[in-house]
Scaffold this motif. Sequence first.
Motif, PDB file in Angstrom:
ATOM      1  N   GLN A  75       8.652   3.722   5.494  1.00  0.00           N
ATOM      2  CA  GLN A  75      10.113   3.637   5.502  1.00  0.00           C
ATOM      3  C   GLN A  75      10.587   2.412   4.733  1.00  0.00           C
ATOM      4  N   GLY A  76       9.870   1.306   4.914  1.00  0.00           N
ATOM      5  CA  GLY A  76      10.253   0.074   4.227  1.00  0.00           C
ATOM      6  C   GLY A  76      10.108   0.155   2.722  1.00  0.00           C
ATOM      7  N   SER A  77       9.204   1.009   2.249  1.00  0.00           N
ATOM      8  CA  SER A  77       8.971   1.120   0.801  1.00  0.00           C
ATOM      9  C   SER A  77       9.992   2.011   0.105  1.00  0.00           C
ATOM     10  N   GLU A  78      10.837   2.689   0.854  1.00  0.00           N
ATOM     11  CA  GLU A  78      11.735   3.686   0.252  1.00  0.00           C
ATOM     12  C   GLU A  78      12.678   3.090  -0.790  1.00  0.00           C
ATOM     13  N   THR A  79      13.236   1.916  -0.522  1.00  0.00           N
ATOM     14  CA  THR A  79      14.174   1.330  -1.486  1.00  0.00           C
ATOM     15  C   THR A  79      13.438   0.830  -2.717  1.00  0.00           C
ATOM     16  N   ALA A  80      12.246   0.257  -2.537  1.00  0.00           N
ATOM     17  CA  ALA A  80      11.451  -0.173  -3.686  1.00  0.00           C
ATOM     18  C   ALA A  80      11.102   1.014  -4.574  1.00  0.00           C
TER      19      ALA A  80
ATOM     20  N   LEU B 241       0.827  -1.195   0.000  1.00  0.00           N
ATOM     21  CA  LEU B 241       0.000   0.000   0.000  1.00  0.00           C
ATOM     22  C   LEU B 241       0.868   1.253   0.000  1.00  0.00           C
ATOM     23  N   ALA B 242       1.894   1.270   0.833  1.00  0.00           N
ATOM     24  CA  ALA B 242       2.793   2.431   0.886  1.00  0.00           C
ATOM     25  C   ALA B 242       3.493   2.645  -0.457  1.00  0.00           C
ATOM     26  N   THR B 243       3.899   1.555  -1.102  1.00  0.00           N
ATOM     27  CA  THR B 243       4.547   1.660  -2.411  1.00  0.00           C
ATOM     28  C   THR B 243       3.572   2.185  -3.452  1.00  0.00           C
ATOM     29  N   SER B 244       2.340   1.709  -3.407  1.00  0.00           N
ATOM     30  CA  SER B 244       1.319   2.178  -4.354  1.00  0.00           C
ATOM     31  C   SER B 244       1.077   3.673  -4.193  1.00  0.00           C
ATOM     32  N   ILE B 245       0.989   4.139  -2.963  1.00  0.00           N
ATOM     33  CA  ILE B 245       0.791   5.567  -2.700  1.00  0.00           C
ATOM     34  C   ILE B 245       1.991   6.368  -3.206  1.00  0.00           C
ATOM     35  N   GLY B 246       3.199   5.867  -2.945  1.00  0.00           N
ATOM     36  CA  GLY B 246       4.404   6.565  -3.392  1.00  0.00           C
ATOM     37  C   GLY B 246       4.491   6.681  -4.899  1.00  0.00           C
ATOM     38  N   LEU B 247       4.153   5.612  -5.603  1.00  0.00           N
ATOM     39  CA  LEU B 247       4.178   5.634  -7.069  1.00  0.00           C
ATOM     40  C   LEU B 247       3.113   6.575  -7.620  1.00  0.00           C
ATOM     41  N   ALA B 248       1.922   6.544  -7.013  1.00  0.00           N
ATOM     42  CA  ALA B 248       0.845   7.430  -7.458  1.00  0.00           C
ATOM     43  C   ALA B 248       1.196   8.891  -7.218  1.00  0.00           C
TER      44      ALA B 248
ATOM     45  N   ASP C 202       5.532   0.052 -17.230  1.00  0.00           N
ATOM     46  CA  ASP C 202       6.822   0.670 -16.943  1.00  0.00           C
ATOM     47  C   ASP C 202       7.494   0.100 -15.692  1.00  0.00           C
ATOM     48  N   VAL C 203       6.689  -0.221 -14.690  1.00  0.00           N
ATOM     49  CA  VAL C 203       7.239  -0.705 -13.418  1.00  0.00           C
ATOM     50  C   VAL C 203       6.380  -1.849 -12.897  1.00  0.00           C
ATOM     51  N   LEU C 204       7.028  -2.951 -12.529  1.00  0.00           N
ATOM     52  CA  LEU C 204       6.365  -4.043 -11.814  1.00  0.00           C
ATOM     53  C   LEU C 204       7.070  -4.230 -10.486  1.00  0.00           C
ATOM     54  N   VAL C 205       6.330  -4.088  -9.396  1.00  0.00           N
ATOM     55  CA  VAL C 205       6.880  -4.314  -8.057  1.00  0.00           C
ATOM     56  C   VAL C 205       6.278  -5.605  -7.508  1.00  0.00           C
ATOM     57  N   ASN C 206       7.108  -6.638  -7.445  1.00  0.00           N
ATOM     58  CA  ASN C 206       6.689  -7.928  -6.897  1.00  0.00           C
ATOM     59  C   ASN C 206       6.839  -7.867  -5.381  1.00  0.00           C
ATOM     60  N   ASN C 207       5.770  -7.454  -4.723  1.00  0.00           N
ATOM     61  CA  ASN C 207       5.822  -7.173  -3.295  1.00  0.00           C
ATOM     62  C   ASN C 207       5.114  -8.220  -2.435  1.00  0.00           C
ATOM     63  N   ALA C 208       4.072  -8.844  -2.958  1.00  0.00           N
ATOM     64  CA  ALA C 208       3.261  -9.752  -2.147  1.00  0.00           C
ATOM     65  C   ALA C 208       4.111 -10.867  -1.549  1.00  0.00           C
ATOM     66  N   GLY C 209       3.784 -11.236  -0.328  1.00  0.00           N
ATOM     67  CA  GLY C 209       4.521 -12.321   0.305  1.00  0.00           C
ATOM     68  C   GLY C 209       3.738 -12.912   1.449  1.00  0.00           C
TER      69      GLY C 209
END
Length: 281
Positions: free
Chosen positions: A226-231, A17-24, A84-91
Amino acid sequence: MSRKLAMVTGANSGMGLATSIGLAKAGMRVVMVCRSEARGKEALAKVRDAAGGDTAELMLCDLGSFADIRRFAAEFNSRGDALDVLVNNAGVVSLKRTLTKDGFESMIGINHLGHFLFTMLLLDRIKAAKQGRIVVVASGAYKAGRLNFDDFNLTKGFNVAKGYGQSKLANILFARSLAKRLAGTTTTVNSLHPGAVATNIGVSRETGFGKSLHVLLKPFFLTPEQGSETALHLALSPEVKDASGEYFYKKQAQALAGKAADDESAERLWKWSMEAVGLKG
């Protein structure tokens, strides 16, 4: 000029969710891939509230089902959009040994094989982008993992650390192997360790088991943001546009230890994975 398109798996909570918000917020259109429609809709509303009403959409996919991954890929690919970007995040972290719908131990089946098939089926759309980026969320837990070539499903001696470590090692080796196969193209693949992030991974939705431990340890964890920053760095930064096959932590490329740098194991894993998901080539 149309906005770039990103896709995030496991987008309904935590880092996804944090990564999705950051990309948006960075101006990308985001496809949020979730298994649960209800949780996905809640997360979609949060992204739209944070970044604007037309910035994200929800698509459903169960990464524990090869059939559903194929259905999803056919649906997305039929749109003809460049990705353009695929983030394989689910785990997942399975405290008990459970199986996917295809009969694989859940952590190797979802964390690795599900994303392996998902990525391979979307690869043509990623390669169609001007500079496609594949970002694989792995973990420093790979250091404790090993590939059990004779028993990937851990039918003997299962424990959660063994299963999770194996799946995260597989994530890194997959990223390295795919990067080699994409050499000479404009598509890059990198993996990362997000740090110790406070998410709901490992907490049973049915029983709540593990929740009290999370509450106790939460002050010592990074936030999902914070965890999404590197992604987000790997997805967006011009500094890493040419990096591929690397492993990042805190936005910096890191040397890989032992098993994750073993090219022979990487090729054996690739061959097994192709056969396991029913791909040829």
